[in-house]
Design a protein around this motif. Structure first.
Motif, PDB file in Angstrom:
ATOM      1  N   TRP A 198     -21.389  18.170 -70.136  1.00 56.00           N
ATOM      2  CA  TRP A 198     -22.814  18.001 -70.417  1.00 56.00           C
ATOM      3  C   TRP A 198     -23.225  18.824 -71.636  1.00 56.00           C
ATOM      4  O   TRP A 198     -22.603  19.843 -71.949  1.00 56.00           O
ATOM      5  CB  TRP A 198     -23.646  18.402 -69.208  1.00 56.00           C
ATOM      6  N   GLU A 255     -26.336  10.521 -61.640  1.00 56.75           N
ATOM      7  CA  GLU A 255     -27.233   9.841 -62.570  1.00 56.75           C
ATOM      8  C   GLU A 255     -26.835  10.139 -64.013  1.00 56.75           C
ATOM      9  O   GLU A 255     -26.857   9.234 -64.864  1.00 56.75           O
ATOM     10  CB  GLU A 255     -28.682  10.254 -62.315  1.00 56.75           C
ATOM     11  N   MET A 256     -26.479  11.382 -64.311  1.00 57.33           N
ATOM     12  CA  MET A 256     -26.020  11.701 -65.661  1.00 57.33           C
ATOM     13  C   MET A 256     -24.722  10.968 -65.983  1.00 57.33           C
ATOM     14  O   MET A 256     -24.520  10.500 -67.114  1.00 57.33           O
ATOM     15  CB  MET A 256     -25.841  13.214 -65.807  1.00 57.33           C
ATOM     16  N   ARG A 308     -23.821   8.083 -64.711  1.00 60.03           N
ATOM     17  CA  ARG A 308     -24.190   6.680 -64.902  1.00 60.03           C
ATOM     18  C   ARG A 308     -24.711   6.442 -66.328  1.00 60.03           C
ATOM     19  O   ARG A 308     -24.342   5.469 -66.984  1.00 60.03           O
ATOM     20  CB  ARG A 308     -25.241   6.263 -63.871  1.00 60.03           C
ATOM     21  N   GLN A 309     -25.558   7.343 -66.798  1.00 61.73           N
ATOM     22  CA  GLN A 309     -26.101   7.196 -68.144  1.00 61.73           C
ATOM     23  C   GLN A 309     -25.009   7.310 -69.202  1.00 61.73           C
ATOM     24  O   GLN A 309     -25.008   6.569 -70.195  1.00 61.73           O
ATOM     25  CB  GLN A 309     -27.185   8.249 -68.374  1.00 61.73           C
ATOM     26  N   CYS A 364     -21.863   6.514 -68.790  1.00 60.44           N
ATOM     27  CA  CYS A 364     -21.083   5.277 -68.725  1.00 60.44           C
ATOM     28  C   CYS A 364     -21.813   4.135 -69.430  1.00 60.44           C
ATOM     29  O   CYS A 364     -21.188   3.293 -70.100  1.00 60.44           O
ATOM     30  CB  CYS A 364     -20.791   4.909 -67.278  1.00 60.44           C
ATOM     31  N   GLN A 365     -23.111   4.082 -69.298  1.00 58.33           N
ATOM     32  CA  GLN A 365     -23.885   3.052 -69.981  1.00 58.33           C
ATOM     33  C   GLN A 365     -23.736   3.164 -71.490  1.00 58.33           C
ATOM     34  O   GLN A 365     -23.664   2.148 -72.195  1.00 58.33           O
ATOM     35  CB  GLN A 365     -25.361   3.151 -69.580  1.00 58.33           C
ATOM     36  N   GLU A 366     -23.670   4.388 -72.010  1.00 60.88           N
ATOM     37  CA  GLU A 366     -23.498   4.577 -73.451  1.00 60.88           C
ATOM     38  C   GLU A 366     -22.159   4.010 -73.917  1.00 60.88           C
ATOM     39  O   GLU A 366     -22.048   3.481 -75.027  1.00 60.88           O
ATOM     40  CB  GLU A 366     -23.590   6.059 -73.808  1.00 60.88           C
ATOM     41  N   TYR A 403     -20.539   1.800 -63.461  1.00 57.11           N
ATOM     42  CA  TYR A 403     -20.464   3.050 -62.701  1.00 57.11           C
ATOM     43  C   TYR A 403     -20.779   2.762 -61.246  1.00 57.11           C
ATOM     44  O   TYR A 403     -21.673   1.970 -60.930  1.00 57.11           O
ATOM     45  CB  TYR A 403     -21.442   4.091 -63.259  1.00 57.11           C
TER      46      TYR A 403
END
Length: 266
Positions: free
Chosen positions: A105, A147-148, A150-151, A153-155, A160
């Protein structure tokens, strides 16, 4: 940082973006999370984090021999083993790795330096899926991390998932079939056409097994093992909303049987 035996703790990310850390033998991947890393073969990555053991540890860890990877995939709990088994059974999955990388992170993130997902899956269409495994009722405690993740992975363009268990009767069915995933239960080229012909249309398992055994002169128990192997690997299919039994209807699961050497089914 030393990664030869896997991380014992996550390094600090001193940048303002999420970074991904993985290892492939002596090569280390340390890149910002972006669509540019989507094709890196993380399904072949070595476990980035050491598997810890200590006397009295409650989790059961080990290795799952994967018919998909033709190699062992590590797990740190029986629930992770269940996921590895289910992924091994999934025809859309062509690659599996455990503890595949660390998501670090950005500098200044509160409470956590990063997160190591439990599994990475390479999908048949070339995409990826990142999976965290948690028991039902325990996922909320890691909701922020998930949630972090998931975000991130979306990038990249990955799916996810948080896996909490296999529903029944699918779980019992796949555990039964998994006992036949090894190569010694796979049918040879001389038997495949007979199996294809027997299950070209939906047929009760015991009827098809009897037909194949009679046609090729094999013991029914051996033919039955062949059929269960093909059910696990996805060449044959059955309705997993019901418990598998000898009366269960079975059929070919692929559109063109000749792609797997089942010429006789056309």
């Amino acid at each position: 940082m030393g990664l030869r035996d896997g991380l014992r703790s996550l390094p600090v990310n001193l940048t303002d973006s999420v970074r991904l850390l993985a290892r492939f033998g002596d090569r280390v991947v340390d890149e910002p999370v972006s669509a540019g890393i989507s094709a890196v073969p993380f399904e072949s990555a070595m476990a980035v984090r050491s598997f810890f053991s200590w006397p009295g540890k409650r989790n059961y860890e080990g290795s799952w021999w994967s018919s998909t990877m033709r190699a062992h995939v590590g797990f740190e709990s029986l629930l992770e083993r269940d996921f590895a088994m289910l992924a091994d059974h999934d025809g859309d999955v062509v690659g599996i790795s455990s503890q595949p990388f660390a998501l670090l992170w950005p500098h200044g993130t509160e409470h956590a330096r990063g997160h190591v997902p439990d599994f990475f899956l390479r999908l048949r269409d070339g995409g990826g899926r990142v999976v965290d495994v948690r028991p039902v009722g325990h996922a909320d405690s890691a909701a922020d991390q998930f949630e972090m993740s998931r975000q991130a992975c979306q990038e990249v363009g990955w799916e996810y998932e948080v896996f909490t268990g296999i529903p029944e009767p699918l779980g019992s069915n796949v555990r039964w079939l998994a006992g036949y995933r090894q190569d010694r239960f796979a049918p040879g080229a001389e038997v495949l056409p007979a199996i294809a012909a027997a299950f070209a249309e939906e047929t009760p398992m015991k009827v098809g097994v009897r037909r194949v055994a009679r046609g090729v002169g094999l013991d029914r128990s051996m033919v039955h093992a062949h059929v269960l192997n093909l059910l696990f690997t996805g060449v044959l299919t059955a309705d997993h909303s019901q418990p598998l039994a000898l009366d269960s209807p079975v059929s070919i699961a692929v559109e063109w049987p000749e792609q797997i050497g089942l010429e006789a089914a056309s």
